[in-house]
Design a protein around this motif. Structure first.
Motif, short mmCIF file in Angstrom:
data_model
loop_
_atom_site.label_atom_id
_atom_site.label_comp_id
_atom_site.label_asym_id
_atom_site.label_seq_id
_atom_site.Cartn_x
_atom_site.Cartn_y
_atom_site.Cartn_z
N UNK A 14 -7.23 0.70 -2.51
CA UNK A 14 -7.43 -0.74 -2.34
C UNK A 14 -7.24 -1.49 -3.66
N UNK A 15 -7.74 -0.90 -4.75
CA UNK A 15 -7.57 -1.55 -6.06
C UNK A 15 -6.10 -1.58 -6.47
N UNK A 16 -5.39 -0.49 -6.21
CA UNK A 16 -3.96 -0.45 -6.50
C UNK A 16 -3.19 -1.45 -5.66
N UNK A 17 -3.58 -1.55 -4.39
CA UNK A 17 -2.98 -2.55 -3.49
C UNK A 17 -3.18 -3.95 -4.06
N UNK A 18 -4.42 -4.27 -4.48
CA UNK A 18 -4.71 -5.59 -5.04
C UNK A 18 -3.92 -5.85 -6.30
N UNK A 19 -3.79 -4.84 -7.16
CA UNK A 19 -3.03 -4.99 -8.40
C UNK A 19 -1.56 -5.29 -8.12
N UNK A 20 -0.95 -4.52 -7.22
CA UNK A 20 0.46 -4.72 -6.90
C UNK A 20 0.70 -6.07 -6.21
N UNK A 80 0.83 -1.21 0.00
CA UNK A 80 0.00 0.00 0.00
C UNK A 80 0.86 1.26 0.00
N UNK A 81 2.18 1.08 0.11
CA UNK A 81 3.08 2.23 0.27
C UNK A 81 2.97 3.26 -0.86
N UNK A 82 2.89 2.87 -2.14
CA UNK A 82 2.78 3.90 -3.20
C UNK A 82 1.50 4.71 -3.12
N UNK A 83 0.52 4.22 -2.37
CA UNK A 83 -0.76 4.91 -2.27
C UNK A 83 -0.95 5.56 -0.90
N UNK A 84 0.18 5.79 -0.21
CA UNK A 84 0.09 6.30 1.17
C UNK A 84 -0.57 7.67 1.22
N UNK A 85 -0.35 8.50 0.19
CA UNK A 85 -0.97 9.83 0.20
C UNK A 85 -2.48 9.72 0.02
N UNK A 86 -2.92 8.77 -0.80
CA UNK A 86 -4.35 8.51 -0.94
C UNK A 86 -4.94 8.04 0.39
N UNK A 87 -4.20 7.17 1.08
CA UNK A 87 -4.66 6.64 2.37
C UNK A 87 -4.78 7.78 3.38
N UNK A 88 -3.75 8.64 3.42
CA UNK A 88 -3.77 9.76 4.36
C UNK A 88 -4.94 10.69 4.07
N UNK A 89 -5.14 11.01 2.77
CA UNK A 89 -6.25 11.90 2.41
C UNK A 89 -7.60 11.25 2.70
N UNK A 90 -7.68 9.93 2.50
CA UNK A 90 -8.93 9.21 2.84
C UNK A 90 -9.24 9.37 4.31
N UNK A 91 -8.22 9.19 5.16
CA UNK A 91 -8.42 9.30 6.60
C UNK A 91 -8.79 10.73 7.00
N UNK A 92 -8.16 11.70 6.33
CA UNK A 92 -8.49 13.10 6.63
C UNK A 92 -9.95 13.40 6.26
#
Length: 576
Positions: free
Chosen positions: A81-87, A8-20
């Motif tokens: 989540x989709x990017x996580x699944x793909x990677x 999930x590391x490449x999508x960490x900014x998406x994760x942070x923004x989701x939580x915000x």
């Protein structure tokens, strides 16, 4: 599951923004009951219409902002989540590509398919839910409690008393359901195995009229999975009625005791309405947590299975220093006191096997069923590694060569001809992507396949069904041989690759191969004596040991096993 979060590391900014966004959405949701309380206490009670319109408009604005934040959070969570699944799928696939046949034997093909598809999907779905709920649920629960206490601390004791009871119920139900969810994934493996065997063996099933038997096998595996799924869902289904019961009991208690406090002047009507909404938000947050509890166990079981694949290190690895040049310069294949046994086997499949296959010569290997012929040639491209002794190409042990370099100098034709979905030209060029049309045609002519390809409507562009199902066994074998020939390798390995050919085609093919492979090392595994008679060297195997070595005429004088094979296949006139 935490071990997989590195994907999930490449999508960490998406994760942070989701939580915000989820955090801001939760704040908006927590603020709405207070605004409604103000409307009742200040607007309705005091009959201040302007105040009602002003605060009501502000409530609509807060609701709209909350809705926008919810949409943004859902979008970003789904993307992450989709990017996580793909990677993760790509990583598992790349890791499986490095497996030797030993790892495939251990984990099974059906299980690897399930882990790469179903298991990763389970983890992806739960991650999508968790990215939103792991912030929202605690925020709504803690924030709701704080806001409820600020409205009326004493009445909050009703909520504080209900939460432990509800949490205990969720824990008890979840602890009983977890084992069933873990078992379900194993039973999905079994269902996939039965289905895969049926689909790949459909001709055999129908030829032996075993359709009912296979249907019974599938039904048994299907019913076994269904029974486990029903049991797991029955347990988890108890959670919702318990949640609703607790919510209704809590609502009644709040209205009862809240009414008493209003009558004594300790609380206003608007505050009671707001308090009731905060109580519902708190209980709904626990309901969200319970939904995660129902999904996390299955995802946890899936993540363990995925991690098992990623944690399985291939037995066959490249050494840091590899002498690729030596392999290119010499195609001589040397077996030196080779012993090999399959993992877990008591008896070696090969014992002290020694011989040399030289360039410009044809070395044939013959023997009874189970004598170790296919096992022996599987050691050349390192499908397996020897237990003792060595297999060398020139002066270099194959274990000292990079696998890609080693296999680049080998043209391997497997015992079971396997073709891929696509055109005939695509399948031939699988051996050499840069091959020209002339080279493809030349390979087909040598493999005695050009005649039947020419009769097809689209010729080289004829699309093959999965596994080449729209071709005969002999046609598939000839295309497999053409695929190996187009590589122009230093070493050719034919693993009983002429078994489906008639004697005339077999003879023409071997004659054509002599001109094509005159400078290469050719190793042929065969059951037919006619196929090996003209070989420069014949190796006779029996129970994993060499019992004869020489030309056809030499072995007829010195090797009883070979003589028996010859007499079982040829007439006296042919032998003479």
């Amino acid at each position: 599951m935490l071990r997989l979060l590195r994907f999930l590391r490449p999508y960490r900014y998406m994760v942070i923004m989701t939580m915000v966004f989820v955090l801001l959405q939760s704040i908006a949701n927590l603020y709405l009951p207070t605004l409604m309380s103000d409307i009742v206490n200040e607007g309705i009670v005091k009959e201040d219409t302007a105040y009602i319109w002003r605060i009501g408009g502000f409530m609509l604005l807060v609701s709209a902002v909350g809705a926008i934040l919810s949409v943004c959070a859902s979008y970003l969570a789904s993307r992450a989540a989709s990017g996580f699944g793909m990677r993760l799928r790509s990583s598992v696939f790349r890791h499986i590509e490095r497996f030797s046949l030993q790892e495939f034997d251990k984990l099974s093909t059906a299980s690897l398919i399930t882990r790469t598809t179903n298991d990763i999907t389970q983890v992806q779905q739960v991650l999508n839910m968790m990215l939103r709920m792991m912030v929202m649920a605690p925020m709504m629960c803690i924030g709701g409690i704080i806001m409820a206490v600020s409205k009326d601390a004493k009445l909050s004791l009703v909520i504080i008393g209900a939460i432990p009871i509800l949490a205990l119920a969720i824990y008890l139900i979840g602890s009983k359901g977890i084992p069933y969810f873990k078992t379900m994934q194993t039973k999905i493996d079994r269902l996939n195995l039965v289905l895969r065997e049926y689909l790949t063996g459909i001709r055999v099933v129908r030829a032996f009229n075993r359709t009912e038997h296979e249907r019974a096998r599938f039904d048994q595996a299907n019913q076994d999975l269904t029974a486990t799924a029903i049991k797991a869902n029955q347990i988890m289904a108890a959670m919702m009625p318990i949640m609703m019961l607790m919510m209704n009991v809590t609502s009644i208690a709040i209205i009862w005791f809240g009414g008493l406090r209003i009558s004594t002047g300790h609380m206003q009507v608007g505050d009671l309405m707001a308090f009731l909404q905060y109580a519902m938000q708190i209980l709904f947050s626990l309901m969200m947590a319970s939904m995660m509890f129902s999904m996390v166990p299955r995802a946890s079981a899936s993540s363990l299975r995925i991690h098992e694949v990623l944690a399985t290190d291939p037995v066959i690895l490249d050494k840091e220093q590899a002498e690729a040049k030596k392999a290119r310069e010499a195609g001589e294949v040397i077996f030196d006191q080779v012993t090999f046994r399959y993992p877990g086997a008591e008896k070696p499949a090969l014992s002290s096997v020694s011989f040399t296959a030289k360039p410009g010569q044809v070395t044939a290997i013959i023997g009874g069923t189970g004598s170790g012929k296919s096992t022996l040639i599987s050691l050349i491209p390192r499908f397996y590694d020897v237990e003792s002794g060595s297999v060398r190409i020139g002066n270099t042990d194959v274990r000292d060569l990079p696998q890609n370099v080693l296999r680049a100098i080998i043209g391997f034709v497997p015992q079971k001809a396997l073709l891929f979905t696509g055109t005939i030209a695509d399948n031939i060029r699988y051996g050499n992507e840069g091959a020209t049309d002339e080279e493809v045609e030349q390979a087909l002519q040598t493999a005695q396949a050009s005649d039947f390809v020419a009769t097809m409507k689209d010729g080289l562009q004829t699309v093959l069904a999965q596994g080449g199902a729209n071709l005969s066994g002999g046609q598939k074998q000839r295309l497999s041989i053409a695929r190996a020939l187009i590589r122009k390798p230093e070493i050719y390995v034919f693993d009983d690759s002429f078994s489906a050919l008639d004697f005339k085609t077999d003879a023409k093919l071997r004659a054509a191969l002599k001109n094509e492979t005159e400078e290469a090392t050719v190793i042929i595994v065969a059951q037919r004596v006619n196929t090996v008679m003209d070989a420069d060297q014949i190796i006779v195997l029996e129970e994993g040991e060499i019992v004869g070595k020489g030309t056809h005429h030499e072995l007829m004088d010195t090797c009883d096993v070979y003589k028996e094979i010859v007499k079982s296949q040829l007439t006296e006139e042919e032998i003479a």
